[in-house]
Design a protein around this motif. Structure first.
Motif, short mmCIF file in Angstrom:
data_model
loop_
_atom_site.label_atom_id
_atom_site.label_comp_id
_atom_site.label_asym_id
_atom_site.label_seq_id
_atom_site.Cartn_x
_atom_site.Cartn_y
_atom_site.Cartn_z
N CYS A 113 0.45 -0.99 0.12
CA CYS A 113 0.22 -0.02 0.35
C CYS A 113 0.81 1.14 -0.11
CB CYS A 113 -0.74 0.47 1.49
SG CYS A 113 -2.24 1.24 1.43
N SER A 114 0.37 1.85 -0.95
CA SER A 114 1.53 3.32 -1.62
C SER A 114 0.69 4.48 -1.70
CB SER A 114 2.98 2.85 -1.65
OG SER A 114 3.69 3.65 -1.71
N ASN A 115 1.67 5.89 -1.69
CA ASN A 115 1.12 7.04 -2.28
C ASN A 115 1.67 7.17 -3.02
OD1 ASN A 115 -0.43 7.41 -0.07
ND2 ASN A 115 0.36 8.81 1.35
N LEU A 116 1.69 6.88 -4.38
CA LEU A 116 2.65 7.40 -5.72
C LEU A 116 1.71 7.82 -6.48
CD1 LEU A 116 3.78 3.75 -5.48
CD2 LEU A 116 5.39 5.35 -5.11
N ALA A 117 2.76 8.84 -7.59
CA ALA A 117 1.66 8.62 -8.50
C ALA A 117 2.01 7.49 -9.72
CB ALA A 117 2.93 9.70 -9.55
N LEU A 118 1.35 8.03 -10.95
CA LEU A 118 1.19 6.80 -11.29
C LEU A 118 2.40 6.04 -11.96
CD1 LEU A 118 -0.94 5.07 -13.51
CD2 LEU A 118 -0.75 6.76 -15.28
#
Length: 158
Positions: free
Chosen positions: A108-113
Motif C-alpha cells: 500500500c503506497s502513495n505514488l504517482a502513476l
C-alpha cells in the motif's frame, strides 16, 4: 480474540525498494506551474498521488497546459528516475518468508502513476495478496479511506 497478526501491510520506498537521487520531474512540473502563475497549495501532493494521469494530464488538473518541449523533458527525467528504482536485496526473500508463514501480504503506497507501474514490473505479484496504490483508489495515506480499502478486502479492522 486472536491478537496474532495475519496481515502485513508494506509501504514500498524505503522498505522494499529504493531509488537513488533522481531528477524529480514532478517537482520540476510544480516549479514550472508556479513560474507560470499557478499558486502552490497544500493539496498538490495529494492531487499528484491520487489521480491516475500522465504528467500532461496532471498539468491540466492544475489548470495549465504545458508545452511539448517541457513534456518531452519531464518524460525523459521520469524515465531516468524510473530506471533508478530497484529492489533491496532482501525484499524477495523477506516476502517469500512471510508467505511461507501463511501471512497475507499487502503493498500500500502513495505514488504517482508511473512509479506504481514501475513497481508492478519489478515486484513479483504472486508475493502480494493485494496491491493498493493511491492513484488507483483516489486517496492517500494517512486518510482513513485507503485503510478502509484494505479492511474491506481482508475483512479486518484497523
Amino acid at each position: 480474540m486472536n491478537k496474532n497478526p495475519h496481515l502485513i501491510v508494506f509501504d514500498d520506498f524505503g522498505t522494499l525498494v529504493k531509488m537513488s537521487k533522481g531528477r524529480s520531474p514532478y517537482l520540476k512540473l510544480m516549479k514550472w506551474l508556479k513560474d507560470h502563475g499557478r499558486k502552490p497549495t497544500a493539496l498538490d501532493a495529494k492531487i499528484i498521488m491520487s489521480h491516475a494521469v500522465t504528467i500532461p494530464g496532471l498539468a491540466i488538473l492544475f489548470g495549465k497546459e504545458i508545452p511539448n518541449y517541457l513534456i518531452d523533458e519531464l518524460n525523459y527525467d521520469l524515465q531516468l528516475d524510473l530506471n533508478l528504482v530497484e529492489l533491496y536485496k532482501d525484499s524477495i526473500p523477506r516476502l517469500q518468508n512471510l508467505k511461507e508463514q501463511a501471512f497475507q501480504v499487502v503493498l500500500c503506497s502513495n505514488l504517482a502513476l508511473p512509479y506504481g507501474e514501475r513497481l508492478k514490473q519489478i515486484l513479483p505479484n504472486h508475493l502480494f495478496d493485494a496491491v493498493i496504490f493511491s492513484y488507483e483508489v483516489a486517496t492517500i495515506k494517512p486518510e482513513p479511506t485507503i485503510y478502509q480499502v484494505i479492511c474491506e478486502k481482508f475483512d479486518c479492522n484497523v
